[in-house]
Design a protein around this motif. Structure first.
Motif, short mmCIF file in Angstrom:
data_model
loop_
_atom_site.label_atom_id
_atom_site.label_comp_id
_atom_site.label_asym_id
_atom_site.label_seq_id
_atom_site.Cartn_x
_atom_site.Cartn_y
_atom_site.Cartn_z
N MET A 62 0.86 -1.18 0.00
CA MET A 62 0.00 0.00 0.00
C MET A 62 0.90 1.23 0.00
SD MET A 62 -3.09 -1.07 2.59
CE MET A 62 -4.35 -0.11 1.73
N GLY A 63 0.41 2.26 -0.63
CA GLY A 63 1.27 3.44 -0.70
C GLY A 63 0.49 4.71 -0.93
N TRP A 64 1.19 5.80 -0.73
CA TRP A 64 0.66 7.13 -0.99
C TRP A 64 1.52 7.80 -2.06
CZ3 TRP A 64 -3.88 8.83 0.79
CH2 TRP A 64 -4.43 8.18 1.90
N TYR A 65 0.82 8.42 -3.00
CA TYR A 65 1.45 9.17 -4.07
C TYR A 65 0.83 10.55 -4.10
CZ TYR A 65 3.20 4.65 -5.66
OH TYR A 65 3.83 3.43 -5.73
N ARG A 66 1.50 11.49 -4.75
CA ARG A 66 0.91 12.82 -4.85
C ARG A 66 1.22 13.43 -6.21
NH1 ARG A 66 4.73 16.08 -0.45
NH2 ARG A 66 6.63 16.22 -1.77
N GLN A 67 0.33 14.33 -6.58
CA GLN A 67 0.51 15.03 -7.85
C GLN A 67 0.16 16.50 -7.66
OE1 GLN A 67 -1.60 13.33 -11.18
NE2 GLN A 67 -0.23 14.30 -12.65
N ALA A 68 1.15 17.34 -7.84
CA ALA A 68 0.95 18.78 -7.77
C ALA A 68 0.60 19.30 -9.17
CB ALA A 68 2.21 19.45 -7.26
N GLY A 99 4.26 -6.86 5.48
CA GLY A 99 5.04 -7.13 6.68
C GLY A 99 5.49 -5.89 7.43
N GLY A 100 5.21 -4.72 6.86
CA GLY A 100 5.52 -3.49 7.57
C GLY A 100 6.78 -2.77 7.13
N SER A 101 7.44 -3.26 6.08
CA SER A 101 8.62 -2.57 5.58
C SER A 101 8.18 -1.30 4.86
CB SER A 101 9.40 -3.46 4.63
OG SER A 101 9.90 -4.60 5.30
N THR A 102 8.88 -0.22 5.14
CA THR A 102 8.48 1.08 4.60
C THR A 102 9.56 1.67 3.70
OG1 THR A 102 9.35 2.19 6.56
CG2 THR A 102 7.01 1.60 6.57
N ASN A 103 9.11 2.56 2.83
CA ASN A 103 10.02 3.28 1.96
C ASN A 103 9.46 4.69 1.80
OD1 ASN A 103 12.37 3.31 0.21
ND2 ASN A 103 10.91 3.60 -1.45
N TYR A 104 10.34 5.68 1.90
CA TYR A 104 9.90 7.07 1.83
C TYR A 104 10.67 7.84 0.76
CZ TYR A 104 7.73 6.36 6.42
OH TYR A 104 6.96 5.91 7.46
N ALA A 105 9.99 8.78 0.14
CA ALA A 105 10.67 9.74 -0.70
C ALA A 105 11.54 10.62 0.19
CB ALA A 105 9.66 10.60 -1.46
N ASP A 106 12.61 11.14 -0.38
CA ASP A 106 13.50 11.99 0.42
C ASP A 106 12.74 13.17 1.02
OD1 ASP A 106 16.44 11.59 -1.73
OD2 ASP A 106 15.66 10.37 -0.08
N THR A 124 4.90 9.69 8.24
CA THR A 124 4.96 8.31 8.70
C THR A 124 3.81 7.53 8.09
OG1 THR A 124 5.93 8.97 10.82
CG2 THR A 124 4.97 6.77 10.69
N ILE A 125 4.14 6.44 7.40
CA ILE A 125 3.12 5.58 6.82
C ILE A 125 2.92 4.38 7.74
CG2 ILE A 125 4.75 4.26 5.38
CD1 ILE A 125 2.53 4.18 3.22
N SER A 126 1.68 3.95 7.88
CA SER A 126 1.37 2.78 8.69
C SER A 126 0.16 2.10 8.08
CB SER A 126 1.11 3.16 10.14
OG SER A 126 0.01 4.05 10.24
N ARG A 127 -0.13 0.89 8.52
CA ARG A 127 -1.28 0.17 7.98
C ARG A 127 -1.87 -0.74 9.03
NH1 ARG A 127 0.64 -3.53 3.04
NH2 ARG A 127 -1.39 -4.53 3.37
N ASP A 128 -3.15 -1.03 8.84
CA ASP A 128 -3.87 -1.99 9.67
C ASP A 128 -4.33 -3.09 8.72
OD1 ASP A 128 -5.76 -3.46 11.09
OD2 ASP A 128 -6.42 -1.73 12.23
#
Length: 121
Positions: free
Chosen positions: A34-40, A54-61, A68-72
């Motif tokens: 699952m992820g979040w993206y954005r468009q300006a 499994g809870g591994s996260t990756n962030y844009a700089d 903070t991203i999280s999930r249920d």
């Protein structure tokens, strides 16, 4: 069919916080990523943050240290806590989910309708 419904966007002053939520529904066996993206305006859609089953996260700089991203997994819901918001964070934020199904069909990448985040200076 998979539906992703986002909520939590709005108008906030610079330095403020917002929490986005995205709930997935449908005949879902598992949501691998699952992820979040954005468009300006005038820009391409970009990844903000992703999280695996499994809870591994990756962030844009641009998001590191502030978002903070999280999930249920039980609720098929992903969240994005955004702190120390800046005017350059202004964009439409989209939820994305890579879904696998009970009937074994190929995984499907689905998008939400987007939620507007506006940060005033």
């Amino acid at each position: 069919q998979v539906q992703l419904v986002e909520s939590g966007g709005g108008l906030v002053q610079a330095g403020g916080s917002l929490r986005l939520s995205c709930a997935a529904s449908g005949s879902i066996f598992r949501i691998n990523v699952m992820g979040w993206y954005r468009q300006a305006p005038g820009k391409q859609r970009e990844s903000v943050a992703t999280i695996t089953w499994g809870g591994s996260t990756n962030y844009a700089d641009s998001a590191k240290g502030r978002f903070t991203i999280s999930r249920d997994n039980a609720k098929n819901t992903v969240y994005l806590q955004m702190n120390s918001l800046k005017p350059e964070d202004t964009a439409v934020y989209y939820c994305n989910a890579v879904v696998t199904f009970y009937d074994g069909r190929s995984p499907l990448a689905s998008w939400g309708q987007g939620t507007q985040v506006t940060v005033s200076s």
